[in-house]
Design a protein around this motif. Structure first.
Motif, PDB file in Angstrom:
ATOM      1  N   ASP A 181       0.859  -1.173   0.000  1.00  0.00           N
ATOM      2  CA  ASP A 181       0.000   0.000   0.000  1.00  0.00           C
ATOM      3  C   ASP A 181       0.904   1.236   0.000  1.00  0.00           C
ATOM      4  O   ASP A 181       2.120   1.143   0.194  1.00  0.00           O
ATOM      5  CB  ASP A 181      -0.894   0.013   1.245  1.00  0.00           C
ATOM      6  CG  ASP A 181      -1.877  -1.142   1.237  1.00  0.00           C
ATOM      7  OD1 ASP A 181      -2.554  -1.327   0.220  1.00  0.00           O
ATOM      8  OD2 ASP A 181      -1.952  -1.865   2.254  1.00  0.00           O
ATOM      9  N   GLN A 392      -8.525  -5.955  -6.702  1.00  0.00           N
ATOM     10  CA  GLN A 392      -7.169  -6.479  -6.551  1.00  0.00           C
ATOM     11  C   GLN A 392      -7.121  -7.963  -6.891  1.00  0.00           C
ATOM     12  O   GLN A 392      -6.109  -8.463  -7.365  1.00  0.00           O
ATOM     13  CB  GLN A 392      -6.671  -6.283  -5.115  1.00  0.00           C
ATOM     14  CG  GLN A 392      -6.370  -4.843  -4.766  1.00  0.00           C
ATOM     15  CD  GLN A 392      -5.579  -4.744  -3.484  1.00  0.00           C
ATOM     16  OE1 GLN A 392      -4.497  -5.299  -3.378  1.00  0.00           O
ATOM     17  NE2 GLN A 392      -6.113  -4.022  -2.512  1.00  0.00           N
ATOM     18  N   GLU A 477      -6.391  -0.895  -7.147  1.00  0.00           N
ATOM     19  CA  GLU A 477      -5.038  -1.276  -7.552  1.00  0.00           C
ATOM     20  C   GLU A 477      -5.011  -1.884  -8.963  1.00  0.00           C
ATOM     21  O   GLU A 477      -4.601  -3.031  -9.162  1.00  0.00           O
ATOM     22  CB  GLU A 477      -4.416  -2.251  -6.540  1.00  0.00           C
ATOM     23  CG  GLU A 477      -4.263  -1.679  -5.141  1.00  0.00           C
ATOM     24  CD  GLU A 477      -3.211  -0.571  -5.055  1.00  0.00           C
ATOM     25  OE1 GLU A 477      -2.578  -0.255  -6.067  1.00  0.00           O
ATOM     26  OE2 GLU A 477      -3.024  -0.031  -3.947  1.00  0.00           O
ATOM     27  N   ASN A 480      -1.198  -3.120 -10.769  1.00  0.00           N
ATOM     28  CA  ASN A 480      -0.221  -4.037 -10.168  1.00  0.00           C
ATOM     29  C   ASN A 480       0.575  -4.841 -11.174  1.00  0.00           C
ATOM     30  O   ASN A 480       1.744  -5.131 -10.971  1.00  0.00           O
ATOM     31  CB  ASN A 480      -0.913  -4.991  -9.188  1.00  0.00           C
ATOM     32  CG  ASN A 480      -1.048  -4.384  -7.799  1.00  0.00           C
ATOM     33  OD1 ASN A 480      -0.552  -3.289  -7.545  1.00  0.00           O
ATOM     34  ND2 ASN A 480      -1.726  -5.079  -6.910  1.00  0.00           N
ATOM     35  N   SER A 505      -5.103   3.295  -5.452  1.00  0.00           N
ATOM     36  CA  SER A 505      -3.854   2.914  -6.111  1.00  0.00           C
ATOM     37  C   SER A 505      -2.658   3.384  -5.295  1.00  0.00           C
ATOM     38  O   SER A 505      -2.711   4.434  -4.644  1.00  0.00           O
ATOM     39  CB  SER A 505      -3.781   3.523  -7.519  1.00  0.00           C
ATOM     40  OG  SER A 505      -2.577   3.159  -8.166  1.00  0.00           O
ATOM     41  N   HIS A 506      -1.572   2.584  -5.324  1.00  0.00           N
ATOM     42  CA  HIS A 506      -0.315   3.071  -4.750  1.00  0.00           C
ATOM     43  C   HIS A 506       0.538   3.730  -5.823  1.00  0.00           C
ATOM     44  O   HIS A 506       1.644   4.169  -5.544  1.00  0.00           O
ATOM     45  CB  HIS A 506       0.442   1.924  -4.066  1.00  0.00           C
ATOM     46  CG  HIS A 506       0.917   0.853  -5.012  1.00  0.00           C
ATOM     47  ND1 HIS A 506       0.286  -0.359  -5.134  1.00  0.00           N
ATOM     48  CD2 HIS A 506       1.961   0.814  -5.860  1.00  0.00           C
ATOM     49  CE1 HIS A 506       0.917  -1.104  -6.028  1.00  0.00           C
ATOM     50  NE2 HIS A 506       1.932  -0.419  -6.486  1.00  0.00           N
TER      51      HIS A 506
END
Length: 550
Positions: A181, A392, A477, A480, A505-506
Protein backbone atom coordinates in the motif's frame (compact mmCIF):
# COMPACT_ATOMS: atom_id res chain seq x y z
CA UNK A 1 32.02 -2.83 -10.73
CA UNK A 2 29.51 -4.85 -12.75
CA UNK A 3 30.77 -5.12 -16.31
CA UNK A 4 29.02 -6.50 -19.38
CA UNK A 5 31.19 -6.43 -22.51
CA UNK A 6 29.75 -7.53 -25.86
CA UNK A 7 27.33 -9.83 -24.07
CA UNK A 8 24.76 -11.97 -25.86
CA UNK A 9 21.97 -13.72 -23.95
CA UNK A 10 19.32 -16.02 -25.40
CA UNK A 11 16.32 -17.85 -23.99
CA UNK A 12 15.49 -20.61 -26.44
CA UNK A 13 15.50 -19.04 -29.89
CA UNK A 14 14.78 -15.52 -28.59
CA UNK A 15 17.72 -13.11 -28.44
CA UNK A 16 17.37 -10.93 -25.33
CA UNK A 17 20.80 -9.25 -25.32
CA UNK A 18 22.69 -8.88 -28.57
CA UNK A 19 26.39 -7.96 -28.33
CA UNK A 20 25.73 -5.20 -25.78
CA UNK A 21 27.98 -3.54 -23.19
CA UNK A 22 27.39 -1.55 -20.00
CA UNK A 23 29.18 -0.77 -16.72
CA UNK A 24 27.60 -0.19 -13.29
CA UNK A 25 29.75 1.32 -10.54
CA UNK A 26 29.54 0.60 -6.78
CA UNK A 27 26.83 2.47 -4.89
CA UNK A 28 24.69 3.26 -7.92
CA UNK A 29 20.92 2.89 -7.65
CA UNK A 30 19.82 1.55 -11.03
CA UNK A 31 16.30 1.39 -12.44
CA UNK A 32 16.01 -1.41 -15.05
CA UNK A 33 13.24 -0.59 -17.52
CA UNK A 34 11.92 -1.93 -20.81
CA UNK A 35 8.81 -3.45 -22.28
CA UNK A 36 7.42 -6.71 -20.93
CA UNK A 37 9.37 -9.57 -22.50
CA UNK A 38 12.38 -7.39 -23.28
CA UNK A 39 14.60 -9.42 -20.93
CA UNK A 40 14.64 -7.58 -17.59
CA UNK A 41 14.09 -10.69 -15.46
CA UNK A 42 16.59 -12.66 -17.56
CA UNK A 43 19.22 -9.98 -16.92
CA UNK A 44 18.45 -10.33 -13.20
CA UNK A 45 18.98 -14.07 -13.53
CA UNK A 46 22.38 -13.39 -15.09
CA UNK A 47 23.28 -10.99 -12.26
CA UNK A 48 22.42 -13.59 -9.60
CA UNK A 49 24.16 -16.42 -11.43
CA UNK A 50 21.18 -18.59 -12.41
CA UNK A 51 21.71 -17.73 -16.11
CA UNK A 52 25.00 -17.39 -17.96
CA UNK A 53 25.87 -15.28 -20.97
CA UNK A 54 26.00 -17.08 -24.32
CA UNK A 55 28.93 -14.98 -25.46
CA UNK A 56 30.91 -11.92 -24.39
CA UNK A 57 32.26 -11.11 -20.93
CA UNK A 58 30.31 -10.61 -17.72
CA UNK A 59 31.94 -9.91 -14.36
CA UNK A 60 30.85 -8.99 -10.86
CA UNK A 61 33.20 -8.70 -7.83
CA UNK A 62 33.59 -12.12 -6.18
CA UNK A 63 33.45 -10.65 -2.68
CA UNK A 64 30.11 -8.91 -3.19
CA UNK A 65 27.25 -10.22 -1.05
CA UNK A 66 23.95 -10.34 -2.89
CA UNK A 67 20.36 -10.03 -1.62
CA UNK A 68 17.13 -10.46 -3.51
CA UNK A 69 13.48 -11.21 -2.78
CA UNK A 70 12.66 -14.93 -2.97
CA UNK A 71 9.68 -15.44 -5.29
CA UNK A 72 8.35 -18.60 -3.62
CA UNK A 73 5.48 -18.44 -1.17
CA UNK A 74 6.90 -19.36 2.28
CA UNK A 75 5.13 -22.20 4.09
CA UNK A 76 6.42 -22.25 7.66
CA UNK A 77 5.10 -22.07 11.20
CA UNK A 78 8.03 -19.81 12.20
CA UNK A 79 7.05 -16.46 13.65
CA UNK A 80 7.21 -13.48 11.31
CA UNK A 81 10.09 -12.05 13.37
CA UNK A 82 12.22 -15.21 13.31
CA UNK A 83 11.54 -15.74 9.59
CA UNK A 84 12.85 -12.26 8.78
CA UNK A 85 15.85 -12.59 11.14
CA UNK A 86 16.93 -15.65 9.15
CA UNK A 87 17.34 -13.39 6.13
CA UNK A 88 20.55 -12.16 7.78
CA UNK A 89 22.97 -14.71 6.31
CA UNK A 90 25.94 -13.26 8.23
CA UNK A 91 24.09 -13.72 11.52
CA UNK A 92 23.06 -17.28 10.60
CA UNK A 93 26.67 -18.18 9.77
CA UNK A 94 27.83 -16.72 13.12
CA UNK A 95 25.14 -18.72 14.99
CA UNK A 96 26.30 -21.89 13.22
CA UNK A 97 29.91 -21.12 14.16
CA UNK A 98 28.93 -20.80 17.83
CA UNK A 99 27.08 -24.11 17.77
CA UNK A 100 30.05 -25.84 16.15
CA UNK A 101 32.52 -24.35 18.66
CA UNK A 102 30.32 -25.32 21.63
CA UNK A 103 29.94 -28.85 20.29
CA UNK A 104 33.73 -29.17 20.05
CA UNK A 105 34.25 -27.69 23.54
CA UNK A 106 37.03 -25.49 22.09
CA UNK A 107 37.47 -22.40 24.32
CA UNK A 108 39.44 -20.35 21.79
CA UNK A 109 37.01 -21.21 18.98
CA UNK A 110 34.08 -20.26 21.24
CA UNK A 111 35.66 -16.89 22.04
CA UNK A 112 36.10 -16.11 18.32
CA UNK A 113 32.61 -17.40 17.55
CA UNK A 114 30.92 -15.27 20.21
CA UNK A 115 32.84 -12.22 19.02
CA UNK A 116 31.66 -12.89 15.45
CA UNK A 117 28.11 -13.33 16.74
CA UNK A 118 28.24 -9.98 18.50
CA UNK A 119 29.71 -8.29 15.41
CA UNK A 120 26.90 -9.81 13.33
CA UNK A 121 24.34 -7.99 15.50
CA UNK A 122 22.77 -10.82 17.51
CA UNK A 123 21.92 -8.37 20.32
CA UNK A 124 19.58 -6.25 18.18
CA UNK A 125 18.55 -8.75 15.46
CA UNK A 126 14.94 -8.99 16.65
CA UNK A 127 14.62 -5.18 16.85
CA UNK A 128 16.05 -4.77 13.33
CA UNK A 129 13.73 -7.42 11.91
CA UNK A 130 10.66 -6.00 13.64
CA UNK A 131 11.46 -2.50 12.41
CA UNK A 132 11.37 -3.85 8.83
CA UNK A 133 8.17 -5.80 9.42
CA UNK A 134 6.34 -2.83 10.97
CA UNK A 135 7.61 -0.51 8.24
CA UNK A 136 6.04 -2.77 5.62
CA UNK A 137 2.62 -2.40 7.22
CA UNK A 138 2.26 -5.18 9.80
CA UNK A 139 0.78 -4.55 13.23
CA UNK A 140 2.68 -5.06 16.50
CA UNK A 141 0.28 -7.88 17.41
CA UNK A 142 1.34 -9.76 14.25
CA UNK A 143 5.09 -9.84 14.92
CA UNK A 144 5.00 -13.27 16.55
CA UNK A 145 2.25 -14.82 14.43
CA UNK A 146 3.28 -17.81 12.25
CA UNK A 147 4.17 -16.98 8.65
CA UNK A 148 1.63 -19.44 7.26
CA UNK A 149 -1.21 -17.58 9.02
CA UNK A 150 -0.83 -14.66 6.60
CA UNK A 151 -2.31 -14.31 3.11
CA UNK A 152 -0.11 -14.53 0.02
CA UNK A 153 0.42 -10.78 -0.37
CA UNK A 154 1.51 -10.41 3.26
CA UNK A 155 3.89 -13.35 2.99
CA UNK A 156 5.54 -11.67 0.02
CA UNK A 157 6.01 -8.57 2.21
CA UNK A 158 7.82 -10.83 4.68
CA UNK A 159 10.03 -12.09 1.85
CA UNK A 160 10.85 -8.45 1.03
CA UNK A 161 11.67 -7.74 4.71
CA UNK A 162 13.88 -10.83 4.74
CA UNK A 163 15.83 -9.54 1.71
CA UNK A 164 16.28 -6.12 3.32
CA UNK A 165 17.50 -7.85 6.49
CA UNK A 166 20.35 -9.50 4.58
CA UNK A 167 23.66 -7.54 4.66
CA UNK A 168 24.48 -6.97 1.00
CA UNK A 169 26.67 -5.15 -1.50
CA UNK A 170 24.19 -5.76 -4.34
CA UNK A 171 20.42 -5.65 -3.84
CA UNK A 172 18.19 -6.97 -6.64
CA UNK A 173 14.51 -5.98 -6.42
CA UNK A 174 11.99 -7.23 -8.98
CA UNK A 175 8.68 -5.34 -8.68
CA UNK A 176 9.03 -4.76 -4.92
CA UNK A 177 5.98 -2.45 -4.78
CA UNK A 178 3.38 -4.86 -6.19
CA UNK A 179 2.05 -6.01 -2.81
CA UNK A 180 2.46 -2.70 -0.98
CA UNK A 181 0.00 0.00 0.00
CA UNK A 182 1.06 3.61 -0.33
CA UNK A 183 2.10 3.93 3.33
CA UNK A 184 4.42 0.90 3.07
CA UNK A 185 5.71 2.23 -0.26
CA UNK A 186 6.65 5.59 1.30
CA UNK A 187 8.50 3.73 4.08
CA UNK A 188 10.35 1.52 1.56
CA UNK A 189 11.49 4.55 -0.43
CA UNK A 190 12.98 6.11 2.70
CA UNK A 191 14.76 2.83 3.56
CA UNK A 192 16.22 2.39 0.07
CA UNK A 193 17.49 5.98 -0.03
CA UNK A 194 19.70 5.09 2.93
CA UNK A 195 20.88 1.76 1.48
CA UNK A 196 24.66 1.92 1.04
CA UNK A 197 25.24 -0.76 -1.60
CA UNK A 198 24.53 -1.07 -5.31
CA UNK A 199 20.88 -1.59 -6.16
CA UNK A 200 19.17 -2.74 -9.36
CA UNK A 201 15.37 -2.51 -9.33
CA UNK A 202 12.68 -3.46 -11.84
CA UNK A 203 9.53 -1.42 -11.28
CA UNK A 204 6.63 0.01 -13.26
CA UNK A 205 6.01 2.74 -10.68
CA UNK A 206 7.55 5.92 -12.08
CA UNK A 207 7.44 7.92 -8.84
CA UNK A 208 9.09 5.07 -6.95
CA UNK A 209 11.84 4.90 -9.59
CA UNK A 210 12.27 8.68 -9.46
CA UNK A 211 12.62 8.56 -5.68
CA UNK A 212 15.14 5.73 -5.32
CA UNK A 213 17.26 5.58 -8.52
CA UNK A 214 20.01 7.75 -10.01
CA UNK A 215 20.79 5.65 -13.11
CA UNK A 216 18.36 4.15 -15.63
CA UNK A 217 19.23 1.08 -17.70
CA UNK A 218 16.93 0.61 -20.68
CA UNK A 219 16.60 -2.74 -22.49
CA UNK A 220 15.40 -2.19 -26.05
CA UNK A 221 15.82 -4.46 -29.08
CA UNK A 222 18.58 -6.47 -27.44
CA UNK A 223 20.63 -3.47 -26.35
CA UNK A 224 21.36 -2.06 -22.89
CA UNK A 225 21.43 1.73 -22.92
CA UNK A 226 22.57 3.56 -19.80
CA UNK A 227 21.11 6.96 -18.89
CA UNK A 228 22.37 9.13 -16.03
CA UNK A 229 19.44 10.11 -13.84
CA UNK A 230 16.13 8.72 -12.61
CA UNK A 231 13.17 7.58 -14.70
CA UNK A 232 11.84 11.06 -15.50
CA UNK A 233 15.30 12.16 -16.72
CA UNK A 234 15.48 9.01 -18.87
CA UNK A 235 12.04 9.75 -20.28
CA UNK A 236 13.03 13.32 -21.19
CA UNK A 237 16.26 12.20 -22.87
CA UNK A 238 14.56 9.41 -24.78
CA UNK A 239 11.79 11.74 -25.92
CA UNK A 240 14.43 14.11 -27.30
CA UNK A 241 16.11 11.22 -29.12
CA UNK A 242 12.84 10.11 -30.65
CA UNK A 243 12.05 13.63 -31.81
CA UNK A 244 15.44 13.79 -33.46
CA UNK A 245 14.96 10.45 -35.16
CA UNK A 246 11.47 11.34 -36.44
CA UNK A 247 10.86 7.63 -37.04
CA UNK A 248 7.44 6.75 -38.46
CA UNK A 249 6.59 10.44 -38.45
CA UNK A 250 3.10 10.27 -39.92
CA UNK A 251 1.93 7.62 -37.48
CA UNK A 252 3.53 9.47 -34.61
CA UNK A 253 1.89 12.75 -35.52
CA UNK A 254 -1.52 11.09 -35.71
CA UNK A 255 -1.08 9.64 -32.22
CA UNK A 256 0.26 12.94 -30.89
CA UNK A 257 -2.82 14.74 -32.22
CA UNK A 258 -4.91 12.30 -30.20
CA UNK A 259 -2.76 13.01 -27.15
CA UNK A 260 -3.10 16.76 -27.66
CA UNK A 261 -6.89 16.41 -27.43
CA UNK A 262 -6.35 14.69 -24.10
CA UNK A 263 -3.94 17.43 -22.94
CA UNK A 264 -6.43 20.16 -23.85
CA UNK A 265 -9.15 18.36 -21.89
CA UNK A 266 -6.73 17.67 -19.07
CA UNK A 267 -6.00 21.40 -18.65
CA UNK A 268 -9.65 22.13 -18.13
CA UNK A 269 -9.98 19.60 -15.32
CA UNK A 270 -7.98 21.46 -12.67
CA UNK A 271 -10.68 22.86 -10.41
CA UNK A 272 -9.24 23.15 -6.89
CA UNK A 273 -6.18 25.21 -6.10
CA UNK A 274 -4.26 22.39 -4.39
CA UNK A 275 -5.25 19.80 -6.96
CA UNK A 276 -4.56 22.23 -9.79
CA UNK A 277 -0.88 22.26 -8.83
CA UNK A 278 -0.68 18.49 -9.18
CA UNK A 279 -2.59 18.55 -12.47
CA UNK A 280 -0.29 21.20 -13.92
CA UNK A 281 2.78 19.16 -12.96
CA UNK A 282 1.27 16.06 -14.51
CA UNK A 283 0.38 18.04 -17.65
CA UNK A 284 3.94 19.29 -18.00
CA UNK A 285 5.18 15.71 -17.81
CA UNK A 286 2.52 14.52 -20.27
CA UNK A 287 3.59 17.11 -22.82
CA UNK A 288 7.21 16.02 -22.46
CA UNK A 289 6.50 12.33 -22.89
CA UNK A 290 4.03 12.67 -25.77
CA UNK A 291 6.61 11.31 -28.24
CA UNK A 292 7.21 8.27 -26.02
CA UNK A 293 3.48 7.62 -25.69
CA UNK A 294 3.03 8.09 -29.41
CA UNK A 295 5.61 5.38 -29.97
CA UNK A 296 3.78 2.95 -27.67
CA UNK A 297 2.13 0.05 -29.48
CA UNK A 298 -0.89 -0.09 -27.18
CA UNK A 299 -3.51 2.53 -26.45
CA UNK A 300 -7.21 2.22 -25.72
CA UNK A 301 -10.22 4.28 -24.75
CA UNK A 302 -13.43 3.80 -22.82
CA UNK A 303 -16.63 3.97 -24.82
CA UNK A 304 -19.00 6.86 -24.20
CA UNK A 305 -21.42 5.81 -21.41
CA UNK A 306 -24.99 5.20 -22.52
CA UNK A 307 -26.28 7.39 -19.67
CA UNK A 308 -24.87 9.57 -16.90
CA UNK A 309 -27.17 9.50 -13.85
CA UNK A 310 -26.55 12.34 -11.43
CA UNK A 311 -25.90 11.55 -8.69
CA UNK A 312 -24.38 8.23 -9.70
CA UNK A 313 -25.07 6.92 -6.22
CA UNK A 314 -25.74 8.14 -2.70
CA UNK A 315 -24.42 6.54 0.49
CA UNK A 316 -26.74 7.21 3.43
CA UNK A 317 -25.62 6.68 7.06
CA UNK A 318 -23.86 3.47 6.06
CA UNK A 319 -21.45 1.18 7.90
CA UNK A 320 -19.15 -1.07 5.87
CA UNK A 321 -17.34 -4.22 6.90
CA UNK A 322 -17.50 -8.00 6.74
CA UNK A 323 -20.11 -10.56 7.83
CA UNK A 324 -19.14 -13.14 10.47
CA UNK A 325 -16.71 -15.77 9.21
CA UNK A 326 -18.20 -19.05 8.05
CA UNK A 327 -18.58 -21.40 11.00
CA UNK A 328 -18.78 -18.57 13.56
CA UNK A 329 -21.03 -19.03 16.57
CA UNK A 330 -24.62 -17.95 16.12
CA UNK A 331 -25.09 -14.31 17.05
CA UNK A 332 -21.49 -13.35 16.17
CA UNK A 333 -21.65 -9.69 15.08
CA UNK A 334 -20.19 -8.53 11.74
CA UNK A 335 -16.82 -6.75 11.70
CA UNK A 336 -17.31 -3.03 11.09
CA UNK A 337 -14.43 -1.21 9.36
CA UNK A 338 -15.94 2.20 8.53
CA UNK A 339 -19.20 3.73 9.72
CA UNK A 340 -21.47 6.77 9.53
CA UNK A 341 -20.64 7.26 5.85
CA UNK A 342 -22.91 9.73 4.06
CA UNK A 343 -21.57 10.81 0.67
CA UNK A 344 -22.59 11.14 -2.97
CA UNK A 345 -20.74 10.35 -6.18
CA UNK A 346 -21.67 12.80 -8.92
CA UNK A 347 -21.44 12.44 -12.68
CA UNK A 348 -17.92 13.22 -13.87
CA UNK A 349 -16.28 13.08 -10.43
CA UNK A 350 -12.75 11.60 -10.25
CA UNK A 351 -12.10 10.51 -6.69
CA UNK A 352 -8.88 9.07 -5.30
CA UNK A 353 -9.46 6.86 -2.24
CA UNK A 354 -6.63 7.36 0.26
CA UNK A 355 -5.92 5.75 3.61
CA UNK A 356 -3.20 3.90 5.49
CA UNK A 357 -3.04 0.13 5.24
CA UNK A 358 -5.99 -1.66 6.85
CA UNK A 359 -8.21 1.40 7.21
CA UNK A 360 -10.89 0.12 4.79
CA UNK A 361 -10.19 1.48 1.28
CA UNK A 362 -10.92 -1.83 -0.44
CA UNK A 363 -13.89 -2.49 1.87
CA UNK A 364 -15.43 0.83 0.77
CA UNK A 365 -14.93 0.08 -2.93
CA UNK A 366 -16.15 -3.54 -2.61
CA UNK A 367 -19.35 -2.37 -0.92
CA UNK A 368 -20.03 0.32 -3.50
CA UNK A 369 -19.45 -2.35 -6.19
CA UNK A 370 -21.95 -4.68 -4.54
CA UNK A 371 -19.39 -7.39 -3.71
CA UNK A 372 -20.20 -6.75 -0.02
CA UNK A 373 -23.47 -5.63 1.55
CA UNK A 374 -23.53 -2.60 3.87
CA UNK A 375 -23.72 -3.62 7.54
CA UNK A 376 -26.19 -0.80 8.09
CA UNK A 377 -27.54 2.16 6.14
CA UNK A 378 -28.00 2.00 2.40
CA UNK A 379 -26.47 2.76 -0.99
CA UNK A 380 -28.96 4.33 -3.39
CA UNK A 381 -27.94 3.74 -7.00
CA UNK A 382 -28.90 6.18 -9.75
CA UNK A 383 -31.20 4.97 -12.53
CA UNK A 384 -29.06 3.52 -15.30
CA UNK A 385 -25.95 3.12 -13.13
CA UNK A 386 -23.53 0.66 -14.77
CA UNK A 387 -20.50 -0.11 -12.60
CA UNK A 388 -17.21 -1.35 -14.00
CA UNK A 389 -15.25 -2.92 -11.12
CA UNK A 390 -11.55 -3.90 -11.17
CA UNK A 391 -10.59 -5.52 -7.88
CA UNK A 392 -7.17 -6.48 -6.55
CA UNK A 393 -8.26 -10.11 -6.89
CA UNK A 394 -9.74 -9.65 -10.37
CA UNK A 395 -7.01 -11.75 -12.00
CA UNK A 396 -8.00 -14.65 -9.75
CA UNK A 397 -11.56 -14.42 -11.09
CA UNK A 398 -10.41 -15.22 -14.62
CA UNK A 399 -10.79 -18.88 -15.51
CA UNK A 400 -7.28 -20.21 -16.15
CA UNK A 401 -8.44 -23.03 -18.42
CA UNK A 402 -10.49 -20.69 -20.66
CA UNK A 403 -9.14 -18.43 -23.40
CA UNK A 404 -9.85 -14.70 -23.99
CA UNK A 405 -12.49 -15.44 -26.63
CA UNK A 406 -14.39 -17.74 -24.25
CA UNK A 407 -14.28 -15.03 -21.55
CA UNK A 408 -15.75 -12.51 -24.01
CA UNK A 409 -18.48 -14.95 -25.18
CA UNK A 410 -19.50 -15.51 -21.56
CA UNK A 411 -19.54 -11.74 -20.94
CA UNK A 412 -21.68 -11.14 -24.04
CA UNK A 413 -24.12 -13.83 -22.93
CA UNK A 414 -24.49 -12.62 -19.33
CA UNK A 415 -24.51 -8.83 -19.80
CA UNK A 416 -27.91 -7.21 -19.04
CA UNK A 417 -30.01 -6.45 -22.11
CA UNK A 418 -30.18 -2.73 -21.27
CA UNK A 419 -26.44 -2.26 -21.85
CA UNK A 420 -25.77 -5.07 -24.34
CA UNK A 421 -23.95 -3.91 -27.50
CA UNK A 422 -25.47 -4.59 -30.90
CA UNK A 423 -25.71 -8.18 -32.11
CA UNK A 424 -22.75 -7.95 -34.49
CA UNK A 425 -20.42 -6.89 -31.65
CA UNK A 426 -21.49 -9.96 -29.66
CA UNK A 427 -20.66 -12.45 -32.43
CA UNK A 428 -17.27 -14.12 -32.76
CA UNK A 429 -15.80 -11.73 -35.33
CA UNK A 430 -16.94 -8.68 -33.38
CA UNK A 431 -15.41 -10.06 -30.18
CA UNK A 432 -12.19 -10.98 -32.02
CA UNK A 433 -11.98 -7.44 -33.40
CA UNK A 434 -12.44 -5.95 -29.94
CA UNK A 435 -9.85 -8.26 -28.39
CA UNK A 436 -7.47 -7.14 -31.14
CA UNK A 437 -7.66 -3.54 -29.92
CA UNK A 438 -6.14 -4.81 -26.64
CA UNK A 439 -3.34 -6.68 -28.46
CA UNK A 440 -5.06 -10.07 -28.32
CA UNK A 441 -4.89 -11.17 -31.92
CA UNK A 442 -4.31 -14.32 -33.96
CA UNK A 443 -3.64 -17.40 -31.83
CA UNK A 444 -3.66 -15.36 -28.58
CA UNK A 445 -7.47 -15.29 -28.51
CA UNK A 446 -7.37 -19.10 -28.13
CA UNK A 447 -4.51 -19.21 -25.60
CA UNK A 448 -5.44 -20.48 -22.12
CA UNK A 449 -5.48 -17.57 -19.67
CA UNK A 450 -3.58 -19.67 -17.11
CA UNK A 451 -0.52 -19.63 -19.36
CA UNK A 452 -0.50 -15.83 -19.72
CA UNK A 453 1.64 -13.32 -17.84
CA UNK A 454 0.18 -11.12 -15.11
CA UNK A 455 0.31 -8.14 -17.48
CA UNK A 456 -1.62 -9.99 -20.19
CA UNK A 457 -4.27 -11.08 -17.67
CA UNK A 458 -4.64 -7.49 -16.43
CA UNK A 459 -5.00 -6.32 -20.04
CA UNK A 460 -7.77 -8.90 -20.58
CA UNK A 461 -9.62 -7.67 -17.48
CA UNK A 462 -9.35 -4.08 -18.80
CA UNK A 463 -10.65 -5.27 -22.16
CA UNK A 464 -13.67 -6.89 -20.52
CA UNK A 465 -14.25 -3.78 -18.41
CA UNK A 466 -14.22 -1.42 -21.42
CA UNK A 467 -16.54 -3.70 -23.44
CA UNK A 468 -19.24 -3.39 -20.75
CA UNK A 469 -19.45 0.39 -21.33
CA UNK A 470 -19.60 1.44 -17.63
CA UNK A 471 -20.48 4.92 -16.42
CA UNK A 472 -18.85 4.48 -12.97
CA UNK A 473 -15.39 2.90 -12.73
CA UNK A 474 -14.32 1.39 -9.39
CA UNK A 475 -10.61 0.58 -9.67
CA UNK A 476 -8.78 -1.12 -6.77
CA UNK A 477 -5.04 -1.28 -7.55
CA UNK A 478 -5.49 -1.66 -11.34
CA UNK A 479 -1.80 -1.18 -12.17
CA UNK A 480 -0.22 -4.04 -10.17
CA UNK A 481 0.64 -6.10 -13.25
CA UNK A 482 0.83 -3.35 -15.86
CA UNK A 483 4.06 -2.13 -17.44
CA UNK A 484 4.85 1.57 -17.73
CA UNK A 485 3.52 1.94 -21.28
CA UNK A 486 0.20 0.30 -20.36
CA UNK A 487 -0.05 2.46 -17.22
CA UNK A 488 0.33 5.54 -19.41
CA UNK A 489 -2.34 4.19 -21.76
CA UNK A 490 -4.66 3.65 -18.76
CA UNK A 491 -3.97 7.18 -17.50
CA UNK A 492 -4.88 8.70 -20.87
CA UNK A 493 -8.00 6.52 -21.19
CA UNK A 494 -9.24 7.44 -17.70
CA UNK A 495 -8.84 11.15 -18.38
CA UNK A 496 -10.85 10.83 -21.60
CA UNK A 497 -13.53 8.75 -19.85
CA UNK A 498 -16.76 10.75 -19.52
CA UNK A 499 -18.16 8.89 -16.53
CA UNK A 500 -17.08 8.90 -12.87
CA UNK A 501 -14.01 7.26 -11.36
CA UNK A 502 -13.21 5.99 -7.86
CA UNK A 503 -9.58 4.90 -7.70
CA UNK A 504 -7.50 3.09 -5.06
CA UNK A 505 -3.85 2.91 -6.11
CA UNK A 506 -0.31 3.07 -4.75
CA UNK A 507 0.73 4.49 -8.16
CA UNK A 508 1.03 8.18 -7.32
CA UNK A 509 1.59 9.16 -10.95
CA UNK A 510 -1.79 7.66 -11.84
CA UNK A 511 -3.52 9.30 -8.86
CA UNK A 512 -2.03 12.69 -9.75
CA UNK A 513 -3.00 12.39 -13.41
CA UNK A 514 -6.56 11.13 -12.91
CA UNK A 515 -8.03 12.43 -9.64
CA UNK A 516 -9.43 15.89 -8.96
CA UNK A 517 -10.30 15.20 -5.33
CA UNK A 518 -9.51 12.72 -2.59
CA UNK A 519 -11.47 10.89 0.07
CA UNK A 520 -9.55 9.78 3.16
CA UNK A 521 -10.55 6.51 4.83
CA UNK A 522 -9.20 6.80 8.36
CA UNK A 523 -10.06 5.93 11.98
CA UNK A 524 -13.37 4.30 11.06
CA UNK A 525 -14.72 7.07 8.84
CA UNK A 526 -14.54 8.68 5.39
CA UNK A 527 -13.87 12.38 4.93
CA UNK A 528 -12.54 14.78 2.31
CA UNK A 529 -8.75 15.10 2.19
CA UNK A 530 -7.98 18.78 1.70
CA UNK A 531 -4.54 18.54 0.11
CA UNK A 532 -2.53 16.92 -2.64
CA UNK A 533 -0.45 13.73 -2.67
CA UNK A 534 2.61 15.48 -1.26
CA UNK A 535 0.50 16.50 1.75
CA UNK A 536 -0.78 12.92 1.97
CA UNK A 537 2.74 11.47 2.16
CA UNK A 538 3.45 13.80 5.10
CA UNK A 539 0.18 12.61 6.69
CA UNK A 540 1.22 8.95 6.26
CA UNK A 541 4.58 9.52 7.95
CA UNK A 542 2.85 11.30 10.85
CA UNK A 543 0.33 8.44 11.16
CA UNK A 544 3.15 5.88 11.24
CA UNK A 545 4.87 7.82 14.05
CA UNK A 546 1.58 8.04 15.94
CA UNK A 547 0.96 4.26 15.64
CA UNK A 548 4.48 3.47 16.86
CA UNK A 549 3.99 5.66 19.93
CA UNK A 550 0.67 4.04 20.89
Amino acid sequence: MIILKNVALRRGTKVLLDNTSVTLTPGEKVGLVGRNGAGKSSLFAMLNGTLHEDSGEFSIPNQWRMAQVAQDMPETAQSATEFVIEGDTVLLAARAEVMEAEAGDDGMAMAHAYMALNDAGEHDAAARAQSLILGLGFKVAELELPVNSFSGGWRMRLQLARALMCPSDLLLLDEPTNHLDLDALVWLEAWLKNYGGTMVVISHDREFLDAVTNVTLHIDHGQLVRYGGNYSKFEDMRAEQMLLQQAAQAKQQEKMAHLQKFIDRFKAKASKAKQAQSRVKALERMEKIAPVLADADFQFEFKEPMSLPNPMLTIAEAAFGYPPAEGSAEGTPPTTIVQQVSRSVLAGQRIGILGANGQGKSTLVKTVAGALNPISGEIIRGKGLNIGYFSQQELDVLRPEDNPLEHMFRLARDIPAAIRPNAADCREQGLRNFLGTFNFSGDMVKQAVGSMSGGEKARLVLCMLVWQRPNLLLLDEPTNHLDLATREALSVALNEFEGSVMLVSHDRALLRAVCDEFWLVSRGGVQDFDGDLDDYQVYLLEEARRRRSE
